[in-house]
Enzyme design. Structure first.
Site, mmCIF file in Angstrom:
data_model
loop_
_atom_site.group_PDB
_atom_site.id
_atom_site.type_symbol
_atom_site.label_atom_id
_atom_site.label_comp_id
_atom_site.label_asym_id
_atom_site.label_seq_id
_atom_site.Cartn_x
_atom_site.Cartn_y
_atom_site.Cartn_z
ATOM 1 N N HIS A 50 8.969 7.819 -27.291
ATOM 2 C CA HIS A 50 7.843 8.564 -26.790
ATOM 3 C C HIS A 50 7.997 10.044 -27.208
ATOM 4 C CE1 HIS A 50 5.021 10.195 -23.909
ATOM 5 N NE2 HIS A 50 5.875 10.915 -23.373
ATOM 6 N N LYS A 107 7.378 22.670 -14.762
ATOM 7 C CA LYS A 107 6.820 21.508 -14.452
ATOM 8 C C LYS A 107 6.176 21.447 -12.792
ATOM 9 C CE LYS A 107 5.704 16.622 -14.702
ATOM 10 N NZ LYS A 107 5.842 15.347 -15.510
ATOM 11 N N GLU A 115 10.619 17.073 -25.171
ATOM 12 C CA GLU A 115 9.590 17.625 -23.976
ATOM 13 C C GLU A 115 10.212 19.008 -23.513
ATOM 14 O OE1 GLU A 115 7.132 16.109 -23.005
ATOM 15 O OE2 GLU A 115 7.446 13.862 -23.334
ATOM 16 N N HIS A 132 0.658 14.954 -26.832
ATOM 17 C CA HIS A 132 0.492 13.806 -26.174
ATOM 18 C C HIS A 132 -0.568 12.698 -26.620
ATOM 19 C CE1 HIS A 132 3.936 15.211 -23.797
ATOM 20 N NE2 HIS A 132 3.898 13.820 -23.061
ATOM 21 N N HIS A 134 0.324 9.589 -28.219
ATOM 22 C CA HIS A 134 0.003 8.297 -27.403
ATOM 23 C C HIS A 134 -0.684 7.266 -28.648
ATOM 24 C CE1 HIS A 134 -0.045 9.714 -22.987
ATOM 25 N NE2 HIS A 134 1.274 9.561 -23.590
ATOM 26 N N ASN A 175 0.172 17.801 -21.308
ATOM 27 C CA ASN A 175 0.211 16.680 -22.338
ATOM 28 C C ASN A 175 0.000 17.448 -23.819
ATOM 29 O OD1 ASN A 175 -0.229 14.607 -20.432
ATOM 30 N ND2 ASN A 175 -2.317 15.371 -20.097
ATOM 31 N N ARG A 183 0.772 -1.405 -0.091
ATOM 32 C CA ARG A 183 0.019 0.054 -0.066
ATOM 33 C C ARG A 183 0.834 1.315 -0.003
ATOM 34 N NH1 ARG A 183 -3.262 -3.004 3.433
ATOM 35 N NH2 ARG A 183 -4.914 -3.973 2.451
ATOM 36 N N ARG A 218 -2.963 20.972 -14.991
ATOM 37 C CA ARG A 218 -1.761 19.868 -15.459
ATOM 38 C C ARG A 218 -2.079 19.332 -16.745
ATOM 39 N NH1 ARG A 218 1.001 15.447 -11.582
ATOM 40 N NH2 ARG A 218 2.463 14.741 -13.357
ATOM 41 N N LYS A 257 3.636 10.969 -11.528
ATOM 42 C CA LYS A 257 2.550 10.230 -12.367
ATOM 43 C C LYS A 257 3.266 8.839 -12.693
ATOM 44 C CE LYS A 257 -0.310 13.081 -15.494
ATOM 45 N NZ LYS A 257 -0.684 13.588 -16.627
ATOM 46 N N GLU A 270 -4.295 16.474 -11.780
ATOM 47 C CA GLU A 270 -4.897 16.676 -13.272
ATOM 48 C C GLU A 270 -6.131 17.192 -13.111
ATOM 49 O OE1 GLU A 270 -2.430 14.855 -16.354
ATOM 50 O OE2 GLU A 270 -4.341 15.037 -17.615
HETATM 51 P P1 NAD Z 1 13.413 5.151 -21.721
HETATM 52 O O1 NAD Z 1 13.207 4.994 -20.428
HETATM 53 O O2 NAD Z 1 12.901 3.945 -22.628
HETATM 54 O O3 NAD Z 1 15.017 5.363 -22.163
HETATM 55 C C1 NAD Z 1 15.360 5.384 -23.237
HETATM 56 C C2 NAD Z 1 16.677 4.601 -23.807
HETATM 57 O O4 NAD Z 1 17.783 5.274 -23.230
HETATM 58 C C3 NAD Z 1 16.462 3.307 -23.058
HETATM 59 O O5 NAD Z 1 17.119 2.447 -24.081
HETATM 60 C C4 NAD Z 1 17.366 3.184 -21.975
HETATM 61 O O6 NAD Z 1 17.920 2.171 -21.550
HETATM 62 C C5 NAD Z 1 18.651 3.983 -22.428
HETATM 63 N N1 NAD Z 1 19.220 5.119 -21.310
HETATM 64 C C6 NAD Z 1 18.558 5.509 -20.355
HETATM 65 N N2 NAD Z 1 19.713 6.240 -19.577
HETATM 66 C C7 NAD Z 1 20.621 6.331 -20.309
HETATM 67 C C8 NAD Z 1 21.995 6.867 -20.304
HETATM 68 N N3 NAD Z 1 22.389 7.640 -19.390
HETATM 69 N N4 NAD Z 1 22.945 6.515 -21.302
HETATM 70 C C9 NAD Z 1 22.416 5.475 -22.155
HETATM 71 N N5 NAD Z 1 21.377 5.094 -22.503
HETATM 72 C C10 NAD Z 1 20.597 5.455 -21.375
HETATM 73 O O7 NAD Z 1 12.546 6.309 -22.128
HETATM 74 P P2 NAD Z 1 12.605 7.783 -21.759
HETATM 75 O O8 NAD Z 1 12.391 8.597 -23.304
HETATM 76 O O9 NAD Z 1 13.545 8.137 -20.968
HETATM 77 O O10 NAD Z 1 11.160 7.711 -20.966
HETATM 78 C C11 NAD Z 1 9.946 7.566 -21.900
HETATM 79 C C12 NAD Z 1 8.918 7.161 -20.926
HETATM 80 O O11 NAD Z 1 8.668 7.978 -19.890
HETATM 81 C C13 NAD Z 1 7.455 6.658 -21.599
HETATM 82 O O12 NAD Z 1 7.109 5.474 -21.111
HETATM 83 C C14 NAD Z 1 6.431 7.782 -21.291
HETATM 84 O O13 NAD Z 1 5.427 7.159 -21.241
HETATM 85 C C15 NAD Z 1 7.040 8.072 -19.945
HETATM 86 N N6 NAD Z 1 6.792 9.415 -19.469
HETATM 87 C C16 NAD Z 1 6.342 9.596 -18.008
HETATM 88 C C17 NAD Z 1 5.804 10.698 -17.747
HETATM 89 C C18 NAD Z 1 5.447 10.782 -16.442
HETATM 90 O O14 NAD Z 1 4.914 12.255 -15.935
HETATM 91 N N7 NAD Z 1 5.372 9.976 -15.525
HETATM 92 C C19 NAD Z 1 6.079 11.966 -18.408
HETATM 93 C C20 NAD Z 1 6.796 11.757 -19.783
HETATM 94 C C21 NAD Z 1 7.047 10.413 -20.295
HETATM 95 N N1 GLY Z 2 4.005 14.461 -18.667
HETATM 96 C C1 GLY Z 2 2.611 14.823 -18.203
HETATM 97 C C2 GLY Z 2 2.437 15.073 -16.540
HETATM 98 O O1 GLY Z 2 3.323 14.982 -16.005
HETATM 99 O O2 GLY Z 2 1.482 15.502 -16.107
#
Ligand code: NAD
Ligand code: GLY
Length: 358
Positions: free
Chosen positions: A261, A223, A181, A244, A248, A241, A117, A237, A139, A233
């Site tokens: 992404h 942010k 972003e 997005h 998406h 997006n 939890r 907030r 998130k 949101e």
């Molecule tokens: P990712 O986590 O897949 O990382 C991208 C690639 O880079 C991967 O292959 C990873 O292994 C590699 N990598 C990571 N750090 C590295 C480093 N220092 N050196 C070399 N390689 C490295 O992708 P991302 O772009 O970081 O994140 C995308 C994800 O984030 C999506 O799932 C998206 O939905 C999510 N997201 C979430 C929010 C939120 O608010 N929670 C906001 C935006 C995106």
């Molecule tokens: N990336 C969208 C949010 O965090 O609200």
């Protein structure tokens, strides 16, 4: 080092931005209990796991190494974390540490939200995208085969450590995805920042430290302010997006493979600008400016080949912003001023899809 706060009352937490943070005493001192579950993926483990572990020898640490990739952001992978925590008999005082990009951060955050939890979790984001966006704001979640990020929870980290040095190993394509972003923050709320990005794009793409540091700090500041005003949101907030809803749809259409992404968000921002243009909100030169900054950042500005207008509409119908089946979009009133459009202009959307799909 710079520190910003995400102001959320008793759940307020710091975002540290600087060099050498993964080796710092500050990292150790952020952890309250004795037990740590450090989660990363195969790629990041090979680069940084030993260094982080050697900084955390005073804790009882277990490690989980996930497979790499968005297509592993699912319930099966999440279960690897629960299984390890239970095998180690970790209590709810365990701190989960996410070492990786947004995929690792989102999965670990959700594991921490739900294990017994709710446990503490700490973000060590290692991609530009995760440093400027996903590690901040709480998130968390995983994808379902029928929709992206459809299973999740709001759960804030106890701290975020943005170590600029780890971006050294990040491939150029991932840098561009993160820059998408950063551009988003300029487009949605700060046209002066957008101009700054245009002026410093080459430095950002070339990983020049002072430009990166400013981009990360300013993005996190925007942010953090939005999250502090609307953590769950219910209003403002949703502006985060921008791009997005379209993005998406692209990711889901491609089965979360073949398009990053941030790349999907880049195309999505261009589509949002085109819709805003036809609605008479953005001028032609504003739309061209949006396309050109995304192009300069090496982001795709058209949907993937073969994706049809109907594919977009089908995937957009399950967007989390929709209310009672009504499609809601983030559009731009002007560059630097996004807003939520409740009456999605279907005819205009169709025109834009017809013109851009190929
Ligand atoms: P990712 O986590 O897949 O990382 C991208 C690639 O880079 C991967 O292959 C990873 O292994 C590699 N990598 C990571 N750090 C590295 C480093 N220092 N050196 C070399 N390689 C490295 O992708 P991302 O772009 O970081 O994140 C995308 C994800 O984030 C999506 O799932 C998206 O939905 C999510 N997201 C979430 C929010 C939120 O608010 N929670 C906001 C935006 C995106
Ligand atoms: N990336 C969208 C949010 O965090 O609200």
């Amino acid at each position: 080092m710079k520190t910003l706060n995400v102001d959320l009352g008793e759940r307020t937490y710091p975002i540290h931005i600087g060099h050498g943070l993964i080796d710092s005493t500050l990292l150790r001192s952020a952890i309250k209990g004795r037990q740590l579950l450090l989660v990363t993926n195969e790629t990041v483990a090979a680069l940084y796991l030993d260094r982080v572990l050697s900084n955390l020898t005073m804790f009882e640490v277990a490690t989980v190494i996930l497979p790499d990739g968005e297509d592993h952001k699912n319930i099966e992978t999440l279960d690897m974390i629960f299984s390890e925590a239970l095998t180690q008999r970790f209590s709810r005082n365990v701190t989960m540490v996410a070492l990786g990009g947004g995929v690792v951060g989102d999965i670990v955050g959700f594991a921490a939200a739900t294990y017994q939890r709710g446990t503490d979790f700490l973000q060590i984001p290692t991609t530009l995208l995760s440093q400027v966006d996903s590690s901040v704001g709480g998130k968390t979640g995983v994808n379902h085969r029928l929709g992206k990020n459809m299973i999740g929870a709001f759960h804030q980290p106890i701290a975020v450590f943005n170590d600029i040095d780890v971006l050294e190993t990040l491939p150029a394509r991932e840098m561009s995805a993160g820059i998408a972003e950063v551009i988003k923050y300029g487009l949605l709320g700060d046209v002066a920042f957008l101009s700054w990005i245009e002026d410093h794009l080459d430095e950002l793409m070339g990983k020049e430290c002072s430009a990166l540091s400013k981009a990360i700090e300013h993005s996190c500041k925007i942010k953090a302010e939005i999250v502090a005003r609307d953590e769950r949101e219910s209003g403002v907030r949703a502006l985060l997006n921008l791009g997005h809803t379209f993005g998406h749809a692209i990711e889901a259409h491609l089965g979360y493979r073949g398009c990053l992404h941030g790349e999907a968000v880049g195309t999505g921002m261009v589509l949002a600008a085109r819709v805003s243009g036809i609605m008479g909100l953005l001028s032609e030169s504003d739309v061209t400016r949006t396309v050109s900054i995304c192009q300069r950042a090496n982001l795709p500005v058209r949907p993937p080949k073969g994706m049809t207008p109907n594919d977009f509409l089908e995937h957009m119908a399950v967007d989390k912003k929709n209310i009672d089946g009504r499609l809601r979009l983030v559009l731009m009133r002007s560059l630097g001023e996004a807003y939520i459009e409740d009456q999605a202009p279907m005819a205009i959307l169709d025109d834009v899809f017809q013109a851009c799909c190929h």
